[in-house]
Design a protein around this motif. Structure first.
Motif, mmCIF file in Angstrom:
data_model
loop_
_atom_site.group_PDB
_atom_site.id
_atom_site.type_symbol
_atom_site.label_atom_id
_atom_site.label_comp_id
_atom_site.label_asym_id
_atom_site.label_seq_id
_atom_site.Cartn_x
_atom_site.Cartn_y
_atom_site.Cartn_z
ATOM 1 N N PHE A 141 9.530 3.179 0.478
ATOM 2 C CA PHE A 141 9.068 2.271 1.511
ATOM 3 C C PHE A 141 7.611 2.631 1.793
ATOM 4 O O PHE A 141 7.261 3.798 1.925
ATOM 5 N N ARG A 142 6.754 1.639 1.883
ATOM 6 C CA ARG A 142 5.331 1.900 2.096
ATOM 7 C C ARG A 142 5.110 2.447 3.505
ATOM 8 O O ARG A 142 5.539 1.844 4.492
ATOM 9 N N SER A 143 4.434 3.572 3.596
ATOM 10 C CA SER A 143 4.176 4.214 4.884
ATOM 11 C C SER A 143 2.692 4.276 5.219
ATOM 12 O O SER A 143 2.326 4.712 6.316
ATOM 13 N N MET A 144 1.837 3.855 4.296
ATOM 14 C CA MET A 144 0.388 3.893 4.524
ATOM 15 C C MET A 144 -0.209 2.493 4.530
ATOM 16 O O MET A 144 0.398 1.540 4.047
ATOM 17 N N ARG A 145 -1.421 2.421 5.044
ATOM 18 C CA ARG A 145 -2.153 1.157 5.028
ATOM 19 C C ARG A 145 -2.425 0.728 3.584
ATOM 20 O O ARG A 145 -2.397 1.559 2.654
ATOM 21 N N LEU A 146 -2.714 -0.538 3.375
ATOM 22 C CA LEU A 146 -2.940 -1.065 2.030
ATOM 23 C C LEU A 146 -4.181 -0.470 1.373
ATOM 24 O O LEU A 146 -4.263 -0.378 0.149
ATOM 25 N N ASP A 147 -5.161 -0.038 2.203
ATOM 26 C CA ASP A 147 -6.396 0.529 1.655
ATOM 27 C C ASP A 147 -6.360 2.057 1.612
ATOM 28 O O ASP A 147 -7.395 2.716 1.604
ATOM 29 N N ALA A 148 -5.163 2.634 1.565
ATOM 30 C CA ALA A 148 -5.007 4.084 1.662
ATOM 31 C C ALA A 148 -5.753 4.852 0.574
ATOM 32 O O ALA A 148 -6.230 5.961 0.809
ATOM 33 N N GLU A 149 -5.858 4.265 -0.620
ATOM 34 C CA GLU A 149 -6.521 4.977 -1.709
ATOM 35 C C GLU A 149 -7.728 4.202 -2.230
ATOM 36 O O GLU A 149 -8.026 4.197 -3.419
ATOM 37 N N ALA A 150 -8.427 3.593 -1.293
ATOM 38 C CA ALA A 150 -9.638 2.860 -1.663
ATOM 39 C C ALA A 150 -10.695 3.793 -2.240
ATOM 40 O O ALA A 150 -11.518 3.402 -3.072
ATOM 41 N N ALA A 151 -10.637 5.069 -1.816
ATOM 42 C CA ALA A 151 -11.610 6.060 -2.296
ATOM 43 C C ALA A 151 -11.092 6.832 -3.495
ATOM 44 O O ALA A 151 -11.713 7.799 -3.939
ATOM 45 N N GLY A 152 -9.930 6.463 -4.033
ATOM 46 C CA GLY A 152 -9.368 7.146 -5.185
ATOM 47 C C GLY A 152 -8.141 7.964 -4.838
ATOM 48 O O GLY A 152 -7.750 8.083 -3.665
ATOM 49 N N ALA A 153 -7.496 8.538 -5.877
ATOM 50 C CA ALA A 153 -6.273 9.324 -5.684
ATOM 51 C C ALA A 153 -6.543 10.566 -4.849
ATOM 52 O O ALA A 153 -7.547 11.248 -5.031
ATOM 53 N N GLN A 154 -5.645 10.853 -3.920
ATOM 54 C CA GLN A 154 -5.781 12.041 -3.088
ATOM 55 C C GLN A 154 -4.412 12.440 -2.549
ATOM 56 O O GLN A 154 -3.503 11.623 -2.451
ATOM 57 N N PHE A 155 -4.286 13.735 -2.212
ATOM 58 C CA PHE A 155 -3.043 14.221 -1.637
ATOM 59 C C PHE A 155 -2.894 13.683 -0.224
ATOM 60 O O PHE A 155 -3.882 13.509 0.500
ATOM 61 N N SER A 156 -1.664 13.456 0.170
ATOM 62 C CA SER A 156 -1.417 13.097 1.563
ATOM 63 C C SER A 156 -1.384 14.384 2.378
ATOM 64 O O SER A 156 -1.098 15.459 1.869
ATOM 65 N N SER A 157 -1.694 14.268 3.643
ATOM 66 C CA SER A 157 -1.699 15.428 4.529
ATOM 67 C C SER A 157 -0.629 15.263 5.594
ATOM 68 O O SER A 157 -0.057 14.184 5.763
ATOM 69 N N LYS A 158 -0.372 16.338 6.333
ATOM 70 C CA LYS A 158 0.727 16.313 7.293
ATOM 71 C C LYS A 158 0.476 15.298 8.406
ATOM 72 O O LYS A 158 1.404 14.628 8.860
ATOM 73 N N LYS A 159 -0.759 15.178 8.877
ATOM 74 C CA LYS A 159 -1.097 14.207 9.910
ATOM 75 C C LYS A 159 -2.108 13.221 9.330
ATOM 76 O O LYS A 159 -3.220 13.077 9.824
ATOM 77 N N ASP A 160 -1.686 12.570 8.265
ATOM 78 C CA ASP A 160 -2.562 11.673 7.518
ATOM 79 C C ASP A 160 -2.905 10.436 8.361
ATOM 80 O O ASP A 160 -2.025 9.727 8.841
ATOM 81 N N LYS A 161 -4.210 10.184 8.542
ATOM 82 C CA LYS A 161 -4.657 9.050 9.353
ATOM 83 C C LYS A 161 -4.418 7.719 8.664
ATOM 84 O O LYS A 161 -4.534 6.661 9.303
ATOM 85 N N ARG A 162 -4.100 7.742 7.376
ATOM 86 C CA ARG A 162 -3.839 6.500 6.657
ATOM 87 C C ARG A 162 -2.436 5.966 6.924
ATOM 88 O O ARG A 162 -2.088 4.858 6.529
ATOM 89 N N VAL A 163 -1.602 6.767 7.570
ATOM 90 C CA VAL A 163 -0.202 6.403 7.827
ATOM 91 C C VAL A 163 -0.082 5.643 9.143
ATOM 92 O O VAL A 163 -0.600 6.083 10.172
ATOM 93 N N PHE A 164 0.579 4.497 9.128
ATOM 94 C CA PHE A 164 0.800 3.769 10.385
ATOM 95 C C PHE A 164 1.990 4.379 11.130
ATOM 96 O O PHE A 164 2.713 5.226 10.595
ATOM 97 N N LYS A 165 2.209 3.946 12.380
ATOM 98 C CA LYS A 165 3.153 4.614 13.274
ATOM 99 C C LYS A 165 4.568 4.709 12.715
ATOM 100 O O LYS A 165 5.152 5.786 12.664
ATOM 101 N N TYR A 166 5.149 3.582 12.298
ATOM 102 C CA TYR A 166 6.510 3.635 11.766
ATOM 103 C C TYR A 166 6.526 4.380 10.431
ATOM 104 O O TYR A 166 7.514 5.026 10.088
ATOM 105 N N GLY A 167 5.414 4.308 9.704
ATOM 106 C CA GLY A 167 5.315 5.050 8.455
ATOM 107 C C GLY A 167 5.434 6.545 8.689
ATOM 108 O O GLY A 167 6.079 7.266 7.925
#
Length: 334
Positions: free
Chosen positions: A200-226
């Motif tokens: 299930f998608r938990s991040m915004r659609l532009d989450a990797e606009a800057a390229g591949a990267q690891f997700s972090s524990k408090k990732d700002k790209r993640v929306f609330k329900y995500g």
């Protein structure tokens, strides 16, 4: 737990004292490369009065005369964990302790990690090796059958129980981040073959606009329900379908993207060995090691993944599943 640092010409000797241990033993690690984590030290400090960590670049004269001599005076029983692939400093310590009439027991770091810490020692660089990892054995037919039965039976149960969450997640994702409900991404699986991991998608659609990267524990790209889905691992539910397709197992090493596995294989010995079995929705590393990203954390996680591969049993499988349930109930997913 008290920590004292003894300066040397190049590094520090770490001396950790236990306030809870009822034993009178001391344990020393030579050629220490920071492979222990807080969980390991907690285990050791319930058994040993002191844990002494001797880093690799330490002046030998200072080590014996000024650092270890006064420490060993207060102990009769000494355990020594050595890394024979790296150096021979452990021999000097062994001879010094023996000459001082200490009861000294020596183990290699490879045996110690598997026996006491339930993980496999992975060297810090390709310049070293772990002789116990020359060949990672595959499971036999009975073990494969047992694991398949566990995969299909528990996955079927989870699909039935979680069906209302699929509908609820679809609604909440659409409300908070309009766009695709599912997220498909290529991951490396069994024998280095790629497959599509679906969540299930938990991040915004532009989450990797800057390229591949690891997700972090408090990732700002993640929306609330995500964030809620990641904490409870609801976002992993669509992967149950991949279990039935035979691409992954319920339990196994967490699948990574090719760009990351290739970089890890360059710097972490035996990293490719984790592809000897199917990846998993959850895994031993996921329930034993806190969230982390990068080569340092990948090395620590690999120690648990390789232990799981080498020492698989039905009991270990259900232990990991149970720990995963506790992680979900305590909202400690990632």
């Amino acid at each position: 737990m008290n920590t004292h640092l003894y300066p040397t010409c190049q590094q520090y000797i770490h001396r950790l004292k236990s306030k809870k241990s009822i034993g009178k033993q001391i344990i020393l690690f030579t050629g220490y490369d920071y492979f222990l984590q807080k969980h390991d030290l907690k285990i050791l400090l319930t058994r040993y009065r002191e844990v002494i960590l001797v880093p690799r670049l330490v002046d030998e004269t200072y080590l014996i005369r000024e650092a270890l001599a006064p420490i060993l005076e207060g102990y009769t029983d000494v355990h020594l964990v050595a890394n024979p692939e790296y150096d021979e400093r452990y021999q000097i310590i062994y001879e010094f302790a023996a000459s001082a009439n200490k009861n000294i027991k020596i183990l290699t770091v490879y045996d110690f990690c598997e026996k006491y810490l339930k993980k496999v020692y992975v060297p810090e660089s390709h310049k070293e090796s772990n002789p116990l990892l020359a060949l990672v054995q595959r499971k036999n037919r009975l073990q494969n059958l047992s694991k398949t039965i566990i995969d299909l039976s528990i996955s079927s149960l989870l699909l039935a129980v979680s069906s209302p969450l699929w509908l609820w997640s679809r609604i909440r994702i659409a409300q908070q981040s309009p766009g695709p409900i599912f997220y498909r991404q290529s991951r490396v699986g069994l024998h280095q073959k790629e497959f599509y991991c679906i969540k299930f998608r938990s991040m915004r659609l532009d989450a990797e606009a800057a390229g591949a990267q690891f997700s972090s524990k408090k990732d700002k790209r993640v929306f609330k329900y995500g964030a809620f889905m990641r904490a409870t691992r609801i976002d992993e539910l669509p992967q149950l379908l991949s279990v039935f397709r035979g691409e992954i197992s319920l339990v196994g090493p967490r699948p990574e993207r090719r760009i990351f596995t290739e970089s890890f294989e360059e710097v972490i010995p035996h990293y490719a060995s984790r592809h000897a079995i199917k990846p998993g929705i959850t895994g031993y590393a996921q329930v034993m090691y806190p969230y982390g990203a990068g080569a340092k954390d990948a090395r620590h996680k690999l120690m648990y993944d390789l232990y799981y591969i080498k020492n698989w049993t039905v009991g270990l499988e259900f232990k990991i599943i149970w720990k995963t349930v506790l992680t979900v109930l305590n909202y400690k997913g990632y």
